[in-house]
Each structure stands twice: as C-alpha cells, then as structure tokens.
Design a protein around this motif. Structure first.
Motif, short mmCIF file in Angstrom:
data_model
loop_
_atom_site.label_atom_id
_atom_site.label_comp_id
_atom_site.label_asym_id
_atom_site.label_seq_id
_atom_site.Cartn_x
_atom_site.Cartn_y
_atom_site.Cartn_z
N GLU A 22 0.81 -1.12 0.23
CA GLU A 22 -0.04 -0.25 0.02
C GLU A 22 0.84 1.16 -0.03
O GLU A 22 0.32 2.33 -0.09
CB GLU A 22 -0.95 -0.05 1.34
CG GLU A 22 -1.93 -1.35 1.25
CD GLU A 22 -2.70 -1.13 2.64
OE1 GLU A 22 -2.47 -0.33 3.48
OE2 GLU A 22 -3.27 -2.28 2.98
N ILE A 23 1.97 0.99 0.09
CA ILE A 23 3.17 2.15 0.16
C ILE A 23 2.83 2.98 -1.10
O ILE A 23 3.05 2.30 -2.13
CB ILE A 23 4.32 1.81 0.50
CG1 ILE A 23 4.52 1.09 1.83
CG2 ILE A 23 5.34 2.99 0.23
CD1 ILE A 23 5.89 0.54 2.01
N PRO A 24 2.79 4.29 -1.23
CA PRO A 24 2.63 5.04 -2.74
C PRO A 24 3.95 4.80 -3.48
O PRO A 24 5.29 4.64 -2.97
CB PRO A 24 2.42 6.48 -2.26
CG PRO A 24 2.91 6.64 -0.77
CD PRO A 24 2.88 5.13 -0.01
N SER A 25 3.56 4.91 -4.73
CA SER A 25 4.72 4.80 -5.63
C SER A 25 4.87 5.98 -6.74
O SER A 25 3.77 6.74 -6.75
CB SER A 25 4.79 3.68 -6.43
OG SER A 25 3.69 3.12 -7.06
N GLY A 26 5.64 5.73 -7.48
CA GLY A 26 5.69 6.96 -8.53
C GLY A 26 6.80 7.80 -8.83
O GLY A 26 7.64 7.63 -7.70
N ASN A 27 6.88 9.02 -9.36
CA ASN A 27 7.78 9.94 -9.50
C ASN A 27 7.50 11.24 -9.12
O ASN A 27 6.44 11.57 -9.57
CB ASN A 27 8.67 9.90 -10.81
CG ASN A 27 9.15 8.72 -11.30
OD1 ASN A 27 10.05 8.05 -10.44
ND2 ASN A 27 8.63 7.88 -12.49
N GLY A 51 8.05 8.51 5.38
CA GLY A 51 6.87 8.81 5.14
C GLY A 51 6.40 10.28 5.07
O GLY A 51 5.51 10.58 4.24
N VAL A 52 7.41 11.01 5.70
CA VAL A 52 7.10 12.50 5.60
C VAL A 52 7.54 12.76 4.09
O VAL A 52 7.08 13.61 3.34
CB VAL A 52 8.10 13.20 6.36
CG1 VAL A 52 8.20 14.70 6.02
CG2 VAL A 52 7.66 13.11 7.93
N LEU A 53 8.66 12.39 3.57
CA LEU A 53 9.23 12.49 2.35
C LEU A 53 8.23 12.05 1.31
O LEU A 53 8.17 12.77 0.37
CB LEU A 53 10.57 11.82 2.09
CG LEU A 53 11.75 12.47 3.17
CD1 LEU A 53 13.29 11.55 2.89
CD2 LEU A 53 11.80 14.14 3.04
N TYR A 79 14.71 10.59 -1.96
CA TYR A 79 13.92 11.83 -2.08
C TYR A 79 14.63 12.73 -3.12
O TYR A 79 13.76 13.27 -4.14
CB TYR A 79 14.00 12.63 -0.64
CG TYR A 79 13.23 14.09 -0.79
CD1 TYR A 79 11.95 14.13 -0.88
CD2 TYR A 79 14.23 15.22 -0.82
CE1 TYR A 79 11.26 15.48 -1.05
CE2 TYR A 79 13.66 16.44 -0.87
CZ TYR A 79 12.01 16.61 -0.98
OH TYR A 79 11.75 17.78 -1.04
N VAL A 80 15.84 12.84 -3.41
CA VAL A 80 16.37 13.66 -4.27
C VAL A 80 16.20 12.79 -5.78
O VAL A 80 16.38 13.61 -6.72
CB VAL A 80 17.97 13.87 -4.18
CG1 VAL A 80 18.53 14.68 -5.06
CG2 VAL A 80 18.02 14.72 -2.92
N ALA A 81 16.30 11.47 -5.71
CA ALA A 81 15.79 10.91 -6.93
C ALA A 81 14.44 11.08 -7.22
O ALA A 81 14.19 10.64 -8.29
CB ALA A 81 16.52 9.39 -6.69
N GLY A 82 13.69 11.50 -6.58
CA GLY A 82 12.47 11.59 -6.77
C GLY A 82 11.42 10.38 -6.79
O GLY A 82 10.38 10.27 -7.39
N GLN A 83 12.09 9.46 -6.03
CA GLN A 83 11.36 7.96 -6.27
C GLN A 83 10.35 7.83 -4.87
O GLN A 83 10.80 7.50 -3.73
CB GLN A 83 12.52 6.90 -6.63
CG GLN A 83 12.97 7.01 -7.69
CD GLN A 83 13.98 5.90 -7.95
OE1 GLN A 83 15.40 6.53 -7.47
NE2 GLN A 83 13.80 4.79 -8.39
N ILE A 84 9.12 8.07 -4.98
CA ILE A 84 8.15 7.95 -3.98
C ILE A 84 7.99 6.55 -3.46
O ILE A 84 7.77 5.43 -4.28
CB ILE A 84 6.83 8.39 -4.49
CG1 ILE A 84 6.89 9.64 -5.03
CG2 ILE A 84 5.75 8.30 -3.63
CD1 ILE A 84 5.52 10.35 -5.34
#
Length: 314
Positions: A22-27, A51-53, A79-84
């Motif tokens: 259930e953890i969100p994903s995407g860019n 979770g914050v990031l 986070y810098v890589a933008g990978q949720i």
C-alpha cells in the motif's frame, strides 16, 4: 535478483510489514522548491522521515537542497532521486533479510546492518534513478563524523569523490560498525558529532529551512557517562570526545530548534505522538505504523508548510 541472495531470518513471524504493497509509488514532479530540507537520523526510526518525504513528493515539494544524517541521509537520496516509496519499500520488505540485517550482514560487512544492501542488492529490484539523483540542479549533502578530528564532515554530491561511501559512513553506527573511508578520511555516523544539521543550513543563508525530526518535541536524551566511549575509541581520542558530548549537544540542538520554530525561522515536521520504536526495531507492524504516522502528520500540515514556503516554488 535470485532469491538465494535474499536470505530470510529464521523467525518467520512478521518478516515484512503486512501493508507494504500500500506504500505509494511513482515519481515526484520536476519543479524545485527553494530552500533546504534537514533530515535527522535515528536508524529504523527513519521510517517516520520516509513517510514525511513521500508525502512531500506527492505534493510536489522538492526542496532545492537536502542534507541528512545517518538514516536521514539514506532517506534523503531517494527523495532527491524523486522516487516515491522507494526507501520505505526497501525497509518494510527486507528488514529481516540476513544479508541486510542479521548474521550474513555481520559476516560480510562486520556490522549487523549491511548498508551495501541498499546501494547494490536492492538496486537490482528497484533501480535508483541515478540521472535525477546526480542532477546538479539540486544539492545533496550526507553528514558524517571525521574519526581523526571528531569534527563534522559535510560531503556534498558533486564535490565528494564517492557520495555513496559518504552515505554509508553517515549511517555507520559507532561500536557496531567499522569505519568507512571517504575521500581518504576514516568516518562514522554523522550523529556522533551533529545529530540534526540545521546549523549548516543557517550558515548557508537559506531563507526557508524545513527540519524533519524522528522524535517528538518533548524528547531529550539521557546523558551517559563517557568512560566507555573513551576506552573503546582510545586510538581516536578526538572522536571519542565528540561522541561523549553528542547527547548533550543533541539536547541543546532540540532546545534551539524549538526557539527557531517559535520565531518562524524554520518549519519543523515531527512525530505528533511519542515514538515507541527502537533504533534497530524488528516489529514490522510498528515500523509500518511509524511510516504512516510520518505520512499523515505531513499531509495534515501541508497547508501550513505551503504558507511557510509561499513564493518559493519555481
């Protein structure tokens, strides 16, 4: 990755967080938010920061500069890589794999936590977006402690010759992990000398500074005697001294952050309730709950955060 390379712990109970899917994903979007993001460490309490990031990325808040200590440095590079969700998935799925945390890690890395798992093994399952991580449009700094001088080292991507070694050093805990050489310097956990690097952000004259804590506001450390530290690191006396005063320095930092927050100088995202998770926590449901606490705490304050950052999104 071949399954034999991911050896599970003998304890089959609760081997991974039940809700990891259930953890969100995407860019994250490409827009850059001016300011500096400061990430506290805390080993597996870093699930709160993860979770914050993820909530920040989902809301398009991608800070121009990210500086992290220990677990904060590890969460920060994703986070810098933008990978949720990438950081959380690695920890909530593989916390109990021996090659990451356990006997195999101890055998291969001489530490109960093998950080190379995150940089190499896990990368085969969910590749890091290196192009985005290495993009000079944003800054990334991993904080470590120089074992020769006891001073804080700020290793910046693009300046440091091996930023991944710097991240590894930043998260290598004293007493249980070997030193990591970064640009010719033996280093250990950045938290040994600076647990929350907000002062660096102030010294860099950032107008907007967002601090992510892994402890609730009222938390303060118990001051331990320093004799054990001085004996264990007798060959590194300056490092031992820094380690011995680190808890006292941390409490002072907490006091100063509270004042800066009251003054409106910084914005602090922190646990809304007492954190009951250990540094090497093995209860996966507790770790999963901590991740969602960080996510929800941030979602609940997104409006406040946007007001603080008003006019800084380009």
């Amino acid at each position: 990755m071949k399954s034999k390379k991911l050896k599970r712990s003998r304890n089959k109970k609760n081997i991974r967080y039940s809700g990891w899917r259930e953890i969100p994903s995407g860019n994250a979007p490409e827009e850059i938010t001016q300011g500096c993001l400061v990430l506290e460490g805390g080993a597996f309490r870093g699930l709160y920061s993860q979770g914050v990031l993820d909530a920040l990325m989902e809301n398009g808040i991608n800070m121009y500069c990210t500086i992290g200590v220990s677990a904060g440095a590890l969460a920060g590079f994703n986070y810098v890589a933008g990978q949720i969700g990438r950081s959380a998935r690695a920890n909530l799925r593989f916390r109990h794999y021996k090659d990451y945390v356990g006997s195999a890690a101890l055998r291969h890395a001489h530490s109960p936590i093998r950080l190379d798992f995150l940089f190499n093994d896990y990368n085969k399952l969910e590749p890091l977006n290196e192009k985005r991580f290495l993009d000079p449009a944003r800054r990334y700094i991993a904080v470590a402690t120089n074992c020769l001088t006891g001073k804080t080292e700020y290793f910046e991507r693009g300046v440091c010759r091996d930023i991944f070694s710097a991240m590894k050093a930043s998260a290598s805990m004293p007493f249980i992990s070997p030193m990591v050489t970064v640009d010719g310097t033996p280093c250990l956990d950045g938290g040994c000398s600076c647990k929350i690097p907000y002062r660096w952000a102030l010294d860099q004259n950032f107008d907007k500074i967002v601090i992510v804590r892994t402890r609730e506001t009222a938390y303060r450390k118990h001051i331990h005697k320093r004799s054990r530290m001085l004996r264990f690191y007798r060959k590194y006396p300056e490092f031992a001294q820094a380690l011995a005063r680190s808890d006292r320095d941390y409490n002072r930092q907490c006091d100063e952050i509270e004042q800066l927050e009251d003054d409106g100088r910084v914005f602090v995202l922190k646990p809304s309730s007492k954190v009951m998770v250990g540094r090497i926590e093995g209860d996966m449901e507790k770790l999963g709950s901590l991740y969602w606490q960080g996510y929800r705490d941030t979602m609940n304050r997104i409006g406040e955060l946007r007001e603080y950052l008003q006019g800084t999104v380009s």
